[in-house]
Design a protein around this motif. Sequence first.
Motif, PDB file in Angstrom:
ATOM      1  N   UNK A   1      33.269  34.486  24.861  1.00 53.05           N
ATOM      2  CA  UNK A   1      32.661  35.405  25.852  1.00 53.05           C
ATOM      3  C   UNK A   1      33.498  35.331  27.229  1.00 53.05           C
ATOM      4  N   UNK A   2      33.450  36.316  27.765  1.00 53.06           N
ATOM      5  CA  UNK A   2      34.045  36.463  29.196  1.00 53.06           C
ATOM      6  C   UNK A   2      32.872  36.774  30.475  1.00 53.06           C
ATOM      7  N   UNK A   3      32.857  35.956  31.203  1.00 55.07           N
ATOM      8  CA  UNK A   3      32.115  36.190  32.398  1.00 55.07           C
ATOM      9  C   UNK A   3      32.761  36.541  33.652  1.00 55.07           C
ATOM     10  N   UNK A   4      32.537  37.554  34.530  1.00 61.27           N
ATOM     11  CA  UNK A   4      33.191  37.659  35.623  1.00 61.27           C
ATOM     12  C   UNK A   4      32.140  37.878  36.759  1.00 61.27           C
ATOM     13  N   UNK A   5      32.238  37.024  37.994  1.00 59.00           N
ATOM     14  CA  UNK A   5      31.142  36.975  39.142  1.00 59.00           C
ATOM     15  C   UNK A   5      31.994  37.551  40.148  1.00 59.00           C
ATOM     16  N   UNK A   6      31.667  38.961  40.566  1.00 60.76           N
ATOM     17  CA  UNK A   6      32.129  39.263  41.783  1.00 60.76           C
ATOM     18  C   UNK A   6      31.334  39.145  43.010  1.00 60.76           C
ATOM     19  N   UNK A   7      31.653  38.513  44.044  1.00 62.67           N
ATOM     20  CA  UNK A   7      30.791  38.226  44.920  1.00 62.67           C
ATOM     21  C   UNK A   7      31.483  38.991  46.374  1.00 62.67           C
ATOM     22  N   UNK A   8      31.117  38.456  47.512  1.00 63.76           N
ATOM     23  CA  UNK A   8      31.643  39.166  48.821  1.00 63.76           C
ATOM     24  C   UNK A   8      32.689  38.715  49.143  1.00 63.76           C
ATOM     25  N   UNK A  65      44.297  41.963  36.356  1.00 66.75           N
ATOM     26  CA  UNK A  65      45.018  40.868  35.677  1.00 66.75           C
ATOM     27  C   UNK A  65      43.765  40.012  34.897  1.00 66.75           C
ATOM     28  N   UNK A  66      42.651  39.904  35.373  1.00 66.15           N
ATOM     29  CA  UNK A  66      41.557  39.264  34.532  1.00 66.15           C
ATOM     30  C   UNK A  66      41.469  40.322  33.093  1.00 66.15           C
ATOM     31  N   UNK A  67      41.513  41.456  33.033  1.00 61.93           N
ATOM     32  CA  UNK A  67      41.235  42.092  31.751  1.00 61.93           C
ATOM     33  C   UNK A  67      42.494  41.747  30.852  1.00 61.93           C
ATOM     34  N   UNK A  68      43.607  41.638  31.229  1.00 58.62           N
ATOM     35  CA  UNK A  68      44.728  41.178  30.391  1.00 58.62           C
ATOM     36  C   UNK A  68      44.311  39.940  29.919  1.00 58.62           C
ATOM     37  N   UNK A  69      43.967  39.044  30.684  1.00 60.92           N
ATOM     38  CA  UNK A  69      43.381  37.619  30.163  1.00 60.92           C
ATOM     39  C   UNK A  69      42.368  37.558  29.208  1.00 60.92           C
ATOM     40  N   UNK A  70      41.428  38.578  29.595  1.00 61.57           N
ATOM     41  CA  UNK A  70      40.319  38.673  28.323  1.00 61.57           C
ATOM     42  C   UNK A  70      40.935  39.197  27.047  1.00 61.57           C
ATOM     43  N   UNK A  72      43.977  38.586  25.896  1.00 57.24           N
ATOM     44  CA  UNK A  72      44.755  37.935  25.400  1.00 57.24           C
ATOM     45  C   UNK A  72      44.038  36.840  24.729  1.00 57.24           C
ATOM     46  N   UNK A  73      42.895  36.469  25.175  1.00 55.68           N
ATOM     47  CA  UNK A  73      42.049  35.404  24.710  1.00 55.68           C
ATOM     48  C   UNK A  73      41.101  35.969  23.459  1.00 55.68           C
ATOM     49  N   UNK A  74      40.959  37.250  23.299  1.00 50.51           N
ATOM     50  CA  UNK A  74      40.342  37.649  22.360  1.00 50.51           C
ATOM     51  C   UNK A  74      38.737  37.677  22.489  1.00 50.51           C
ATOM     52  N   UNK A  75      38.180  37.864  23.793  1.00 48.58           N
ATOM     53  CA  UNK A  75      36.670  37.686  24.105  1.00 48.58           C
ATOM     54  C   UNK A  75      36.105  38.552  23.404  1.00 48.58           C
ATOM     55  N   UNK A  76      34.809  38.412  22.783  1.00 50.90           N
ATOM     56  CA  UNK A  76      34.172  39.366  21.832  1.00 50.90           C
ATOM     57  C   UNK A  76      33.219  40.011  22.759  1.00 50.90           C
ATOM     58  N   UNK A 101      36.975  51.932  35.052  1.00 49.15           N
ATOM     59  CA  UNK A 101      38.180  52.040  34.685  1.00 49.15           C
ATOM     60  C   UNK A 101      39.219  51.277  34.246  1.00 49.15           C
ATOM     61  N   UNK A 102      38.844  50.112  35.070  1.00 46.48           N
ATOM     62  CA  UNK A 102      39.888  48.798  35.006  1.00 46.48           C
ATOM     63  C   UNK A 102      39.587  47.907  33.813  1.00 46.48           C
ATOM     64  N   UNK A 103      38.228  47.763  33.749  1.00 39.32           N
ATOM     65  CA  UNK A 103      37.846  46.708  32.780  1.00 39.32           C
ATOM     66  C   UNK A 103      37.371  47.154  31.582  1.00 39.32           C
ATOM     67  N   UNK A 104      36.638  48.388  31.546  1.00 42.20           N
ATOM     68  CA  UNK A 104      36.042  49.149  30.427  1.00 42.20           C
ATOM     69  C   UNK A 104      34.584  48.632  30.175  1.00 42.20           C
ATOM     70  N   UNK A 105      34.086  47.758  31.083  1.00 45.83           N
ATOM     71  CA  UNK A 105      32.869  47.570  31.077  1.00 45.83           C
ATOM     72  C   UNK A 105      32.145  47.811  32.407  1.00 45.83           C
ATOM     73  N   UNK A 106      30.841  48.342  32.407  1.00 52.28           N
ATOM     74  CA  UNK A 106      30.429  48.684  33.908  1.00 52.28           C
ATOM     75  C   UNK A 106      29.914  47.306  34.660  1.00 52.28           C
TER      76      UNK A 106
END
Length: 309
Positions: A1-8, A65-70, A72-76, A101-106
Amino acid sequence: MAAIDCGTNSIRLLVADLPDPSVGPEAPLTDLSRRMEIVRLGQGVDRTGRLAPEAIERTRVALASYATEIDKLGAERVRMCATSATRDAANAADFTEMVQRTLGVAPEVVSGDEEARLSFTGAVRGLPTDAKEPFLVVDIGGGSTEFVVGDRAEGVRSAISMDIGCVRMTERHLHGDPPTLAEIDAAQADIAAAVDRALAAVPGREAATLVGLAGSVTTVVAIAQGLREYDPERIHHARVSYEAVAGVTADLLGKTSEQRLANPVMHPGRADVIGAGALVLRVIMERAGMPSVVASEHDILDGIAWSLQ
């Protein structure tokens, strides 16, 4: 699983394997990657009500950069949560379009209550068994601070989000480098009023253990420990006294950003706002009557990952 936290202030990535549910509720995540970039998405939001184009672009670069890492690691599964800055912004749609556009997920612009629940889940799983309940979990972010009271069995009992993050308080009050005593007094009064409202609402003064989350807390704890480099393993679940927090806060507020950067545990993107973050933590401890704080390196990012279980 991949989790992203985008804060201030920062954007963070966790890619992890979740444990088999049959193992039990205390089984940990297996980290595959943890990353953090300071992008200052909330730059000027308190003043303008809008996300700055250059802040959106900094975030896009990190997210690519995160999208590339996700990949590469094959997050489902991927979940991205955006917090205080994007709740406040009039042009949040520009940010959402960029992420899609960048991540493919809203991105999910989570409410303060949801942010609090995720932070609590991430922080409490794995706490030492001798940590006394109930817990007051405080997540000091860039734009807001979440206050959550709960325990292991029932989870969150009550929660509230207050607009007293380290970036917001710096931009609102701490203009000098170092800030003047008058600026510090104004910030302290603003923070204390918000903390008192929060502690009455949750209610935080009934908690037995204060757990502090996010970079402001972990940096203060690292400094209090006298670390010569940022070491998450030594910071995670370290307990630091109020007196030590107060001493670190006074030292940080008395220094310029350049002087703060000389400390080897200081992230370059945090040096200009760490004084306000430390002040928020110190005032919370004062107003809640907490003699110490337990730092946690696990927070909303881990909560987002657990939500995918």
